[in-house]
Structures are given as C-alpha cells and as structure tokens.
Write a protein that holds these residues in place. Sequence first.
Motif, short mmCIF file in Angstrom:
data_model
loop_
_atom_site.label_atom_id
_atom_site.label_comp_id
_atom_site.label_asym_id
_atom_site.label_seq_id
_atom_site.Cartn_x
_atom_site.Cartn_y
_atom_site.Cartn_z
N ARG A 159 12.71 10.62 37.98
CA ARG A 159 11.69 11.59 38.13
C ARG A 159 11.53 12.41 36.83
O ARG A 159 10.78 13.33 36.65
CB ARG A 159 12.21 12.59 39.20
CG ARG A 159 12.32 12.15 40.55
CD ARG A 159 13.04 13.03 41.62
NE ARG A 159 13.20 12.22 42.98
CZ ARG A 159 13.85 12.85 43.88
NH1 ARG A 159 14.57 13.92 43.70
NH2 ARG A 159 13.66 12.21 45.04
N GLU A 211 7.29 6.81 43.59
CA GLU A 211 7.57 8.03 42.99
C GLU A 211 7.35 7.96 41.39
O GLU A 211 7.10 8.90 40.56
CB GLU A 211 9.08 8.29 43.07
CG GLU A 211 9.20 8.76 44.58
CD GLU A 211 10.69 9.33 44.64
OE1 GLU A 211 11.10 9.93 43.77
OE2 GLU A 211 10.93 9.62 45.73
N THR A 248 8.35 18.15 40.49
CA THR A 248 8.98 17.35 41.67
C THR A 248 8.87 18.40 42.63
O THR A 248 8.95 19.63 42.50
CB THR A 248 10.40 16.95 41.19
OG1 THR A 248 11.16 18.18 41.17
CG2 THR A 248 10.35 16.14 39.99
N ALA A 260 6.98 13.66 43.84
CA ALA A 260 6.53 14.03 42.40
C ALA A 260 4.98 14.12 42.31
O ALA A 260 4.39 13.22 43.04
CB ALA A 260 7.27 13.44 41.41
#
Length: 978
Positions: free
Chosen positions: A329, A289, A336, A384
Amino acid sequence: MTSRPRSSAERRLAQVSRVVADAFDAVAPAARRALGDDFTPWADGAADLAEAAAPAHGAVLAYLHAPRDAVASAAWNVTALRIAAVSGTLAASFCEGSAAMVGRADAATLDAWADAGIALRAEAGWRGERVAHAFFAATAAGLHALRPEHFVRFGALARHLRPALDEPLMFRALPVEVAHWTVDERSAWLAGAMALSPELAVLLYRDVPAALHALTPRHRAALLDVVRHAAAGASGEDLAAVLPMLGPLATAIPPGARDAALALATVVADAFPAGVPALLRTLARVFEETTPAHAATWTDRGIAVGTRSRAAGVAYFGLASRTSLRVLRASGTAVTLDEVQGGLRKLVHMLSGESAVPRPSGRFQLRPPLEESHESRMVALPAAIDCLDTCEDNARLYRVLATLLSGRREFDTYAVLPDVAAYVRDAERSPVLEDLFLLTDGWRVACRMGARYPGLGADLRWAGARLLDTPASVFDAVLAVALRAEGMRGVAPWLAATASMVLPSLTPLAAPDATAVDALRIAERLVVLFPQDRRDVGPAGLPELVTLLLDADEGYGPPASDGPRIGAGGDDDGEAPPELPADLLEKLELLVDEHLDDAGGTGHAMTAEELERLLEAGLGMQISEASGTIAEQAGLYVTQLLGKRLAAKTDPLPTAGEPPGPRRAATVRVPSTDAAVFLYDEWDHLIGDYRPAWCRLREIDVAGDSGLFFDRALARHATLVPDIRRCFQKVRPEMYRPVRNLEDGEEFDLNAAVEARVEHRARRSPSPKLYTMRTRQERDVATLFLLDMSASTDETAEGSSDRIIDIAKDALVIMASALEEIGDAYAIYGFSGQGRDNVEVYPIKAFGERLGAAARSRIGGIEPRGSTRMGTALRHVLGKMRGLTAPSRHLILLSDGFPQDLDYGTDRQSHVYGIRDTATALREVQAAGVQPFCITVDLAGHDYLREMCDPQQYLIIDQVAALPRELPKIYQRLVRAA
C-alpha cells in the motif's frame, strides 16, 4: 447353382476360426461394394491379422467392422500386426480401442501410440500386460486429446500416478478439455503433473483442465508452468489447497492485469517456489489494490524476504504479514482505508442513522459495489485510492463514496429491494445489469443527497469533473458526466456519444419520489445498448450505436448542461460554502453530543435541518482525522462519540522506527451476543513479523451474583482486611518527598555538610546547598489487574480446599477494598477464549467506575472458561490504559500457567509460539509507558516467564492460598516509587 470359389483370404480365415470366417462372410458383400479393387488387399490384411493374433479373435473382428478405407486400413493393419507380434490379446485391445480412428489418425500417430503401449508392457513389470491393455483401450480418447510427442509422457505419467490412481482409471479419466489445448499447454500440463507428488498430480491431471477452461491458451500455459516450478519448493498441503481453485483464482484477476500477474507469478516460481500457493490466492487482491509497476516492486521485496526466511516469505505473499501490507500500500499520494475509515464511519452513521463497518473491496470505482445482504452492517470501500494527484483529493473521493453508500440506506435502496444484489448478479440476466443498476441508482441517490445536503452535492459534482480523465469504466464515466456541473463541455467524443443515449433515461430518477425500483427498471431497459460481457473499460465497451453517434450532426448530440443537477434549485458555483463563525460551529458540534446522549446509546438519524447545518459548516469533518488502521478504528457506536469533538484527531500511525504496537478494531456486532468484535495483530516468531488482524476478540459481560461472593470473602478474611487497610493507609504520608541540595530549607543535609567540610579543608569553594525540605506530592497511580480465567483455574489449589479461581477472586476483593481507601485508579478484567477467532475479555471493573454493587457482583461472577491466549488479551487491555494521564501506570497479570490455545501456533505440542507472542505483547505494554508485572502460581513458571519478561517483572507464589495476603504487598512494592 454353383457356389463361388473361396478366396485365399477366406480359406486362411476359416483355418483360424469358424467364428472369424462367418464374420468375414457377413461383411464381405458390403466391403466389395465399398472397396472395389482394394477388396482383396483388405481381405488379405484381415487374414494376416487373424493369423498373427490367434487364438485371440478381438483384433480381426474389430478390423472387419472398422470404417473401410483402403489406405488407412493398410496402415492400421501394419501397426496392429506389429503389436500382435508381441501379444495377440494386446493387438485386440488396440484394434478395439482405435477402430473409430481409422481414417482420422495417420500412420505415424498410430505407430507412436503403439510404441508407447508396447513400452508400457515391457516396463511395468508383472502389471505390464494389464497397463498396456488399459492404455490401448483409451486409444480413441488419447489420439484425440494428445499429440504423438506426448504419448510416451502420458504413459510415464500413468506409472507416476499409480500410488494414487490406478492406470485404467487414469487412462479413462483423460480430460476432454485437453483436446482443444495447444501443444505448449499440453506439455506444461503433463510436465507439471510429473513434477508433483502422485496425490497432487491426480488433482492437476483430472480436475484442473476443466477449471482452466475460461482462460486463454497463453494464460493456461503460463499458469501450468508456474505450478510445475512451485512443485520444487511449495509444501504439499499448500498446493493441495490451491490446485482445485486455480481457475477461479486466475479469473478473479482483472483481465487487463492477467499478463502482468502471471509474469510476476513466474518470477516468484523461479526464485521462491514456496511462496507460489500463497501468491496465487492473493494475486487478484494485489492487482486490485495497486498498479502493475508497484506490484513488481512488492514482489521483489517478497522474494528478498523469502530468501531470508521461508515462513516469512510464504506469509508475505499471502498478505499475512504487516510488512507485506505496508509495502503493497506504499504510495506517494495514495490514501488507504486504514487511514480514513474512522471519519467515514462517523459520516455514514450520521447520515443514515446506522453504524457501519468499512470493508476493503477491490480498487476504486465511482459506483461502490452492493452488499450481499440488506441486513449487512458492512460498507464496501476500496482498500486504497490513488487515482488523483494529491492525498487530499484522494481522501475527498472516499467522502464521496461514503456519501453514496449512506444515500443507499437513507433513501431505501435496500429497504425497497432487499435482494437486489442477488437479482442483478443472477447468471440468467445480463452480465452488465449490475453495472447499469449501480449507475442508475447511483444517480438517483446522488440527486437526493445533493438536494438534502448541498455541501455534499458540491463534493459529488467535483468528483464527476475530476474523474472524467481517469474513469474506471464506461459506466463510471457516464455517471461522472451526469454528476459534473459543466454538462458535456470537454467530454471525449466516444463518451459524449454514450452519454447521449443513457442520460435522458436517467432524468426521471432526479425526482424526489423516484425509488430504487425505478432505477432497476431503467437499468433493465438500458441493457440492450451494451455488449453482453464485462469488457467495459474504455471505448472497447461502448454501446453498439456509439459509432453512429460519433458521426452524427450537431443536433443529435447529447443533452445540454441544463439537465437535472444534483441539488438543483440553488445557485452553486462549485465552491465550498463559507465556514460558519467559530461560536456557531462550537454549538453545532455540541449538538451531535446532545442528540447522541438523548439516543441513550443507540444510533438514529438526525433531522435534515440539523445535518444540513452540521455538514454545511464542515463540522471539522476532516476525513483523515481517524488516522490508523482498520483494526484500530472500525466499529462506531454512539457512546464513543459522547463528549468528543468530531474534528479531534487521533494519534498518527507509528513509523517504522517506533516500537511495535497493537492494532485492533471493533469491527462488527455479533448477532448472538451483540458483543463488539476487535481484531488484533499477533506476533509470529517463525516469520519474524505480525500477522495482521489475526485474532478476533469480544468483550463479554459477566453474569453477577448480587455481591454474595464479595461479602463472604470479606468475612472469610476478616482478620486480614483491617491489617491490609492500615498498611495501605500508611502510604499516604509517603506522599511527602524529601528535596535535597537547597540553599535554604527545614534541616541540614548531613551528606552535603560533610562534603562541604571536605571541600573547605581542601581549600576549594564548598557548595552552599546544604539544606533539605519535604514537599507534598500527589500520588497519581493507575493499575489494571488482568485475570486468567482459563479452565485450569477450576482445579483445587495445592494445600487448600478452594479452587485457584476462588483464591484469585479473594485476592481481588481484598485489593479492591484497599485501593478504594487510598484512591488509586484501578480496573479489573478477565480473559479466556477458544481459538484465535474466539478470544474473550470480561470487563469486571473499569477505570473511573466505583466499586459499587454492580462491580462487586461481577467479581463474584468470575468463573473458569476456556484457553489462555495472553498476547491478544494484553493488547486489548493496553488500549484501556492509553487514555489515562497517570504518570505511573501498571498492568498486573494473574495467571496459573503458560499461554496456550488450540491454535496458538501450528504445532500443538510446542508452546514457543504463544510464549513469543506474549513476550512481544509485554514489550508493547512497556513501550506504551505501562509497567507490566506477571504473577503466577505455577511452580514451573521460571521455565517460560524468564523468556517472556525480565526477572524483576515476574513473581512465582509457591502457596496459592497465600495470594490474598501477598498481592497487596506486591502492589505496594510496584507503586512505592509513584
């Protein structure tokens, strides 16, 4: 014939034992031929050993039958004699166990092994002889797998493991994989096992080496060192769960990120060892991520959190806290899935006619992964996307992926090949077959989608052009070349060479009648061009013939740009189509509502012409329009779109400074009940944070009773109902409110007149505002009644022959009848469940619904169910009130006890977790502008209600039977100011 004179060695052996002498006579001829002049020293060695080990014969018999090497036998004999001086039987065990190593192990190694065995005999107490025998019995395996510096530690480990694994079993279970390890790996492995408890050390010693076989020596040593450090602070339960999975967890980390990942794990192991088990479980997801640099920032924040609170740190590294996910994130240009998935669901739904729930799946690639089952209602999208420079471009990439995922459903990838995922992932087939199928079928789907919806075709061509500089893999790069409109201009030589071999094979897939079977057949044909592994990032994964093509003449280059194009047949300069006039766009937007209304609440695909007009017009389709978390947006049903504009924006996510709010999502339909599932965060006071998507809630329909209970309740309370109705009718005149401090009005304001007189006597100018008047104000009140339907309400109420649940139902009947008289908006919901994955809410009467036959029937169908997970139920019904415009909103909770559930916290004996979560949920309700009020019939309610809410926000009713009479009074007090 005279007999040969017996040698000194033979005479000595005969004196020891006739059995030993006969064994010597049997092997002596062959030994003379093999050893020559060295036979006599070898024979003397046998006699020495026989005399030293007597009366045990095992040592000399093993010596006689061992491989005959003069030098090696002499060294072995010396070691055996040293052991025989301690114990003859122990020397027998050594010789029998090490006979196969004669000539393969040097004297120093044999001496080190002997020292370790003798030390075990001396240190292990009354068990020493048995332990040493087992140690020497494993000589061959130990000398093969370990180094001399490890022998003593190996023996010490046997003593350490004794409570969990008997020494003989431990020595025999020495993993063969260790023989191929480096010294550093063996050292880290033994040190890690010594640092763990015996029960955990057995797992690391016996099971982990085979699981780590796929890792490189450097990575194995680093991972084992991390485990050793983790033993200092991690809980045994957490380590026991993660140790058998070490290998799979490590190999799940992207190969290019393993060095960085294990480096971060080492940092965490040194600074916060308690978080290591949770971190090992999530490392692969972290590096899927985000980037290594940001992962380091995320790790530093987690260590700081762990320093303040151990529980919070463990949850952080397990991605089980909202803070952890937000830090992970955080990115300036990243978009996202939480932010855009609402619009993506609508797009997939409209294109394919099937509702779908986005699920996070690794990092971005242009070829989204296949679903495991053709019946899956999930679509895999990256958590994301941050590969482009702006948020708008990254959001547009989400739309491209949603287009391709929709195309798989619309153009029958799963219908034609229902088990395609299992087929291409079969271990018997090429490991690159799945990548190639995603490429070939991705091109087929892109061509079909572009031909049907030219506006989407422009998005696909744009993505191909933008992703050439940052492809996730060779296969993504080839697909990007195929998608872009510019052909091979500006393409790197290595990529142009690869594409020249692949793209001609893709040409048939642009035909309108091409199927997924054709795509699979072409993928299987292309397999031979690529190395049979997954090293597909960059030039390292090029086909074997690429180097030849890089040097080829111009005529052998890749195909020109006049090959098949997405949506070929129409002129497209790459620009987006012009927007339609506002009035036509309005009509097209309403067209969606008309189709959904005609569908009767079921999904269906619109015609190509309709969708083309909608998509080409843009339809206000801003993907970011469904801002919010997955838990807030997932799960699209047709009825949710009725009467709404597709371009309408939802409220943005609350910032860090805003009050906490619930997060929820209808994510999937459960096949057994076809009930929508919602995911909610839950507050964990131990970590001081929300556990994201922790609870699963379903709305369950209540089976009605045709209104029998409702009618009988009115009959039972025939004398009470009229009084309450008259009382409620008196509320209407209160809609006239006095307005004071007016210069003109209906009557004098006595207080203002007195004050003016005082001012006059004091020789100051009095105010001329001496009048009042009454103005009419409309009541605008909305109240939701949330009823506890836990199993405890099945008990008989004290002082009554009725059950608690039946008395509560009587009160709701009376309230509903009275509220219908004055027109206040109200709703009734029940809640129960069993565990965090099975919370249930029961809609009885919704806002805007009449108290008709159906609602009356559902009130009668209320029955006791399971447990009382209040916090999740409160968060869910709060969502029912968010769209109400009434300035006065109330939520009345009716319960018979404190919040409890089988997993409401880790300690079943403590109710603190449930009380704290419910208290947080009540604060969320209040922060949303809704006034909560708790009513309980539990006489001990003061003990927990004062921890959950303010004293003026709850009431304890001593007599349960009085609830029907008291509830209307409570309602009047709450809304009197409305």
